[in-house]
Motif scaffolding. Structure first.
Motif, PDB file in Angstrom:
ATOM      1  N   THR A   1      13.488   1.559  -0.776  1.00 18.34           N
ATOM      2  CA  THR A   1      12.691   1.537   0.456  1.00 18.34           C
ATOM      3  C   THR A   1      12.153   2.928   0.777  1.00 18.34           C
ATOM      4  O   THR A   1      11.086   3.057   1.384  1.00 18.34           O
ATOM      5  CB  THR A   1      13.514   1.016   1.652  1.00 18.34           C
ATOM      6  N   ASP A   2      12.870   3.961   0.373  1.00 18.95           N
ATOM      7  CA  ASP A   2      12.408   5.335   0.582  1.00 18.95           C
ATOM      8  C   ASP A   2      11.567   5.842  -0.588  1.00 18.95           C
ATOM      9  O   ASP A   2      10.605   6.588  -0.402  1.00 18.95           O
ATOM     10  CB  ASP A   2      13.607   6.273   0.771  1.00 18.95           C
ATOM     11  N   MET A   3      11.935   5.484  -1.793  1.00 19.24           N
ATOM     12  CA  MET A   3      11.310   6.065  -2.978  1.00 19.24           C
ATOM     13  C   MET A   3       9.940   5.456  -3.276  1.00 19.24           C
ATOM     14  O   MET A   3       9.040   6.139  -3.781  1.00 19.24           O
ATOM     15  CB  MET A   3      12.243   5.888  -4.176  1.00 19.24           C
ATOM     16  N   LEU A   4       9.761   4.175  -3.011  1.00 18.08           N
ATOM     17  CA  LEU A   4       8.476   3.553  -3.279  1.00 18.08           C
ATOM     18  C   LEU A   4       7.369   4.236  -2.477  1.00 18.08           C
ATOM     19  O   LEU A   4       7.552   4.575  -1.308  1.00 18.08           O
ATOM     20  CB  LEU A   4       8.507   2.068  -2.923  1.00 18.08           C
ATOM     21  N   VAL A   5       6.241   4.428  -3.120  1.00 15.73           N
ATOM     22  CA  VAL A   5       5.135   5.126  -2.483  1.00 15.73           C
ATOM     23  C   VAL A   5       3.848   4.357  -2.757  1.00 15.73           C
ATOM     24  O   VAL A   5       3.694   3.727  -3.809  1.00 15.73           O
ATOM     25  CB  VAL A   5       5.043   6.580  -3.007  1.00 15.73           C
TER      26      VAL A   5
ATOM     27  N   ASP B   1       0.273   3.639  -3.947  1.00 14.15           N
ATOM     28  CA  ASP B   1      -0.684   4.163  -4.910  1.00 14.15           C
ATOM     29  C   ASP B   1      -2.076   4.003  -4.301  1.00 14.15           C
ATOM     30  O   ASP B   1      -2.544   2.875  -4.097  1.00 14.15           O
ATOM     31  CB  ASP B   1      -0.583   3.385  -6.221  1.00 14.15           C
ATOM     32  N   PRO B   2      -2.761   5.102  -3.970  1.00 18.52           N
ATOM     33  CA  PRO B   2      -4.056   4.990  -3.280  1.00 18.52           C
ATOM     34  C   PRO B   2      -5.123   4.300  -4.106  1.00 18.52           C
ATOM     35  O   PRO B   2      -6.142   3.851  -3.563  1.00 18.52           O
ATOM     36  CB  PRO B   2      -4.423   6.451  -3.000  1.00 18.52           C
ATOM     37  N   ARG B   3      -4.918   4.156  -5.409  1.00 16.45           N
ATOM     38  CA  ARG B   3      -5.922   3.517  -6.256  1.00 16.45           C
ATOM     39  C   ARG B   3      -5.926   2.008  -6.113  1.00 16.45           C
ATOM     40  O   ARG B   3      -6.929   1.348  -6.374  1.00 16.45           O
ATOM     41  CB  ARG B   3      -5.690   3.896  -7.718  1.00 16.45           C
ATOM     42  N   ASN B   4      -4.796   1.441  -5.710  1.00 12.74           N
ATOM     43  CA  ASN B   4      -4.716  -0.015  -5.650  1.00 12.74           C
ATOM     44  C   ASN B   4      -3.940  -0.542  -4.447  1.00 12.74           C
ATOM     45  O   ASN B   4      -3.852  -1.750  -4.255  1.00 12.74           O
ATOM     46  CB  ASN B   4      -4.088  -0.553  -6.932  1.00 12.74           C
ATOM     47  N   ASN B   5      -3.349   0.391  -3.673  1.00 14.05           N
ATOM     48  CA  ASN B   5      -2.570   0.069  -2.473  1.00 14.05           C
ATOM     49  C   ASN B   5      -1.245  -0.630  -2.747  1.00 14.05           C
ATOM     50  O   ASN B   5      -0.555  -1.050  -1.815  1.00 14.05           O
ATOM     51  CB  ASN B   5      -3.395  -0.781  -1.486  1.00 14.05           C
ATOM     52  N   TYR B   6      -0.856  -0.751  -3.994  1.00  9.96           N
ATOM     53  CA  TYR B   6       0.475  -1.275  -4.298  1.00  9.96           C
ATOM     54  C   TYR B   6       1.527  -0.201  -4.042  1.00  9.96           C
ATOM     55  O   TYR B   6       1.256   1.003  -4.172  1.00  9.96           O
ATOM     56  CB  TYR B   6       0.572  -1.715  -5.751  1.00  9.96           C
ATOM     57  N   LEU B   7       2.745  -0.630  -3.700  1.00 10.11           N
ATOM     58  CA  LEU B   7       3.881   0.278  -3.698  1.00 10.11           C
ATOM     59  C   LEU B   7       4.350   0.442  -5.145  1.00 10.11           C
ATOM     60  O   LEU B   7       4.485  -0.546  -5.866  1.00 10.11           O
ATOM     61  CB  LEU B   7       5.017  -0.268  -2.840  1.00 10.11           C
ATOM     62  N   VAL B   8       4.607   1.677  -5.539  1.00  9.56           N
ATOM     63  CA  VAL B   8       4.987   1.930  -6.927  1.00  9.56           C
ATOM     64  C   VAL B   8       6.172   2.886  -6.979  1.00  9.56           C
ATOM     65  O   VAL B   8       6.415   3.671  -6.058  1.00  9.56           O
ATOM     66  CB  VAL B   8       3.818   2.536  -7.742  1.00  9.56           C
ATOM     67  N   THR B   9       6.915   2.790  -8.070  1.00  9.68           N
ATOM     68  CA  THR B   9       7.901   3.808  -8.396  1.00  9.68           C
ATOM     69  C   THR B   9       7.161   4.946  -9.092  1.00  9.68           C
ATOM     70  O   THR B   9       6.459   4.722 -10.069  1.00  9.68           O
ATOM     71  CB  THR B   9       8.969   3.239  -9.342  1.00  9.68           C
ATOM     72  N   ALA B  10       7.296   6.146  -8.555  1.00  9.88           N
ATOM     73  CA  ALA B  10       6.578   7.291  -9.150  1.00  9.88           C
ATOM     74  C   ALA B  10       7.381   8.554  -8.895  1.00  9.88           C
ATOM     75  O   ALA B  10       7.747   8.825  -7.747  1.00  9.88           O
ATOM     76  CB  ALA B  10       5.168   7.420  -8.538  1.00  9.88           C
TER      77      ALA B  10
END
Length: 821
Positions: free
Chosen positions: A511-515, A517-526
């Motif tokens: 819940t904290d780590m997911l961010v 992705d401005p390219r697709n608006n999905y939450l991603v592990t990065a």
């Protein structure tokens, strides 16, 4: 009518649509499963290489006799024989570079992000030592030593006849027999499941014909002496910090020789010599001080307890204790003349002609045998080599690789009726939380807990020293899948209460780590990876690091789903569940690319290695259940195309994984083809993974080199061909290969707390049954051919309703259902 309680069956119930009735499960006496046939393999000569020796283990101790005639080496292992120590892996640079790594990824500069990670986002220190961790703090699993028996024969003749060296899986006993001159010699060895020590029994059928000297050694860090009449080896391993003196794990091994029929024992300075005997019993006690400060007392007490018993008692108690686990499941696929072939010859014959169905049953039971032998409650879980290794620098440190290998070790635990052998892994997972919380804070400034690809006995949870493989950060989430799976098979709510905080903590991290992705608006592990695989960027550079990967999305989605389910079962954390559900909905779904295959990354990158051994983007097919023939046929077809493009031949454990994939796709013949590949004879001493693995002569899986995960994965794959229950419905023989025309099994487990059995002939079900281990509701998928079926409930004739090809029945603990066709 959707369900019926078995206790209410006193009146006759009309069953509609008899043609839709059931192809199901276990006979009424499933609690009394006994393996009907002898299950064993043998050689007709002594072992020439370690991978021909016979593995013995009781979950803590291991022995591997080579069956030598003039000199016999028995390898000794103890599950906690680890060098290294706890260490500070916190890298303060990591969290400060995290924002820049993510920015570069979102700008499409993945190669620059990877370069920055290599400089900043790694553990402090040497990490695993690039897989050579014996002398760094990470440590390595190591052999305890070698027990060496030098034999002297009264008859000087060199003639040896009738040599046979056998591993009996029914009894967990290795034996060697031969005739030299006019004397018949026999040996039996086992690691006692009752006495918790090694036992070696030597016999000659002529008086005074047994003469030998006992010694011990290991490559380094040991002292050997005679203490009273015991041979004693002890030492201390390096902790990886102090290079001048040993400050790591202490260990000891004591050997006591008993001569029940006379003869003499002559102690030397560092050996024991037996003269003029016809029978000898060697008791081998081993222990370390890993979480066991009184280990030296343990060495004595175990010897004293067993010394009072004769050999027949030691043997009988061992066999009874072992069989309480092994005899729970029986698989019979028929017999053939090849059953009597030496196993090395049999493996070669199988590649030429696959008409050897009982070899599959042997391999299945060998997998169960290895799991029973390499872990037990209260002990450590099996590592990359189970508990068997013959080196100081065990390949990849013999550690707990958490991007599939450690998890694969436990795939057979529930379905093959060894549920309690899942618990050491679960306890180990709980012990990682405190360290994982520190890693989450230091590297990601996140709550909850995380671990990466590397795991050992020292709570190492940081990213590995090489981001191409060390950056995978969904390992804790994958471990939590096992925590919840154990509940799904047992329905033990008290257990679920105990492990729920671990699951919640892993979910909290994401819940904290997911961010976004401005390219697709999905939450991603990065940042992250698709484990160990790489892709080509448009500029041609080969890169591992990415923002989001399909495997990550599948695992995080599963973690959130299971955590929500667990919380609902326990009636807690409704607000947190809502947050998880919201974030779950913002993950990229598993996506089919233009080529009809499942995308491995968020973008259709070109694969740098199209036939890579990891097929991580099919996690949702197995061990997950996001992809299924029943509920997501389009994804299932895309998974099929993905597997076809990846190819069959690979490393040993990868081929084992693919057996499970094809079984989930209900393609039994392709799953069987992978089993044939997995059993390809392999004797090369190599770590070259390009040419693919197979099986060593003693059936150890060749990665190469030896990794035990392929044995466990292959065992689970065979079970998956016979029964599946991951969708909530029980289905028997979902992927039965043509090669197994006739057979039966008893004692396999299904989710919901059921135990199942089946018989079939010419590929058609003849008998099936289900027994409830705990109260519950079971949904049984019926086969197409269900006419002329009789039903017995608790051994009494009965009728049951079927709706839309599905039988739903509520059962109390101990209730049984038997179907005959």
């Amino acid at each position: 009518m959707n369900s019926i309680r078995l206790k209410e069956i006193g009146r006759k119930i009309i069953r509609p649509s008899i043609a839709a009735l059931l192809v199901l499960l276990a006979s009424c006496d499933m609690a009394e499963v006994k393996t009907a046939n002898k299950i064993a393999y043998h050689f007709d000569e002594p072992a020439r290489i370690w991978e021909e020796t016979l593995p013995l283990g009781n979950g803590r101790l291991g022995m591997m006799p080579d069956g030598g005639i003039n000199k016999e080496n028995i390898l000794l292992n103890e599950i906690s024989m680890w060098s290294g120590s706890k260490q500070d892996t916190d890298n303060p640079q990591a969290v400060w570079s995290l924002a820049n790594i993510r920015r570069l990824l979102f700008e499409g500069k993945n190669d620059e992000a990877q370069d920055l990670m290599y400089r900043t986002f790694v553990c402090k220190g040497a990490g695993s030592g690039q897989g050579q961790g014996a002398n760094v703090p990470y440590g390595s699993y190591q052999l305890l030593g070698n027990l060496v028996l030098d034999y002297v024969y009264v008859d000087g003749s060199d003639s040896v006849a009738a040599y046979r060296r056998e591993l009996n899986l029914n009894d967990a006993i290795a034996s060697t027999s031969f005739r030299k001159g006019k004397v018949n010699y026999s040996r039996e060895s086992f690691t006692s499941f009752s006495g918790d020590l090694g036992v070696v029994h030597l016999m000659a059928d002529a008086d005074k014909a047994l003469n030998f000297t006992v010694g011990m050694n290991r490559p380094e860090h040991y002292a050997l002496s005679v203490d009273g009449k015991d041979l004693l080896m002890k030492g201390q391993l390096p902790d990886g910090v102090d290079t001048l003196e040993m400050k790591g794990v202490k260990y000891g091994a004591r050997v006591r020789v008993l001569l029940p029929k006379g003869g003499s024992l002559v102690p030397g300075d560092s050996s024991l010599t037996v003269q003029n005997a016809s029978e000898a019993i060697l008791l081998v006690s081993m222990a370390t001080n890993y979480k066991n400060e009184r280990f030296e007392d343990q060495l004595f007490s175990l010897l004293a307890e067993s010394e009072r018993k004769d050999y027949s008692t030691l043997r009988k108690e061992h066999v009874n204790a072992y069989r309480s686990l092994f005899d729970r499941v029986d698989l019979d696929l028929g017999r053939s003349a090849r059953d009597e072939m030496p196993i090395n010859e049999r493996l070669h014959a199988f590649q030429e002609d696959q008409n050897d169905p009982s070899l599959g049953a042997l391999y299945f039971q060998f997998g169960r045998y290895l799991l029973i032998s390499s872990t037990r409650t209260g002990s450590l879980p099996p590592n990359l080599q189970g508990l068997w290794c013959n080196t100081i620098n065990t390949p990849w440190n013999g550690d707990y690789h958490l991007n599939i290998n450690f998890q694969m070790n436990h795939w057979p635990a529930e379905v093959t009726n060894l549920s309690e052998l899942h618990l050491p892994m679960i306890e180990w997972t709980k012990q990682q939380v405190e360290s994982g919380e520190r890693t989450a804070k230091v590297f990601y400034n996140a709550r909850g807990w995380v671990t990466h690809i590397l795991g050992n006995v020292w709570e190492f949870t940081a990213p590995g020293e090489h981001p191409s493989w060390g950056a995978t950060n969904t390992s804790a989430a994958w471990l939590c899948e096992h925590l919840f799976t154990h509940y799904q098979y047992t329905l033990d709510k008290e257990y679920l209460k105990e492990v729920y905080p671990v699951m919640k903590g892993a979910a909290l991290f994401f819940t904290d780590m997911l961010v976004r992705d401005p390219r697709n608006n999905y939450l991603v592990t990065a940042p992250t990876t698709s484990p160990e695989n790489a892709y080509r960027m448009p500029n041609g550079k080969v890169v591992h690091i990415c923002a989001g990967s399909t495997m990550d999305n599948q695992i995080v989605r599963e973690l959130f789903t299971n955590t929500i389910a667990a919380a609902n079962i326990l009636g807690i954390d409704s607000a947190f569940c809502q947050e998880l559900a919201d974030k779950r909905s913002r993950l990229m779904p598993t996506t089919i690319g233009k080529d009809g295959r499942i995308l491995e990354w968020l973008e259709p990158y070109e694969e740098a290695e199209p036939h890579h051994r990891h097929v991580s983007h099919l996690y949702g097919l197995y061990p997950g259940n996001e992809i299924s023939m029943e509920h997501t046929p389009e994804l299932a077809e895309a998974a099929r195309k993905t597997l076809e493009a990846r190819g069959d031949k690979s490393t040993g454990w990868s081929m084992a994984w693919k057996i499970n994939f094809w079984a989930r796709l209900h393609d039994g013949d392709h799953a069987y083809k992978l089993l044939v590949d997995l059993l390809r004879p392999c004797v090369e001493k190599t770590t070259n993974m390009v040419n693919g693995g197979g099986s060593y002569p003693n059936l150890f899986c060749a990665h190469p080199p030896f990794q035990i995960d392929g044995n466990y994965g292959g065992c689970a794959g065979i079970a998956e061909m016979l029964v599946q229950s991951q969708t909530g419905n029980i289905e028997l023989l979902p992927a039965l290969p043509t090669a197994w025309k006739t057979g039966s099994f008893k004692g396999l487990k299904v989710q919901g707390g059921g135990e199942v059995s089946a018989k079939w002939a010419e590929g058609k079900m003849t008998e099936a049954g289900l027994k409830a281990v705990v109260p519950g509701t079971f949904r049984l998928k019926l086969p197409a051919e269900s006419s002329d079926m009789s039903i017995k409930v608790n051994q009494k004739p009965a009728s049951l309703p079927v709706i839309d090809g599905m039988l739903t029945v509520e059962m109390e603990a101990g209730d049984s259902l038997l179907l005959q066709f």
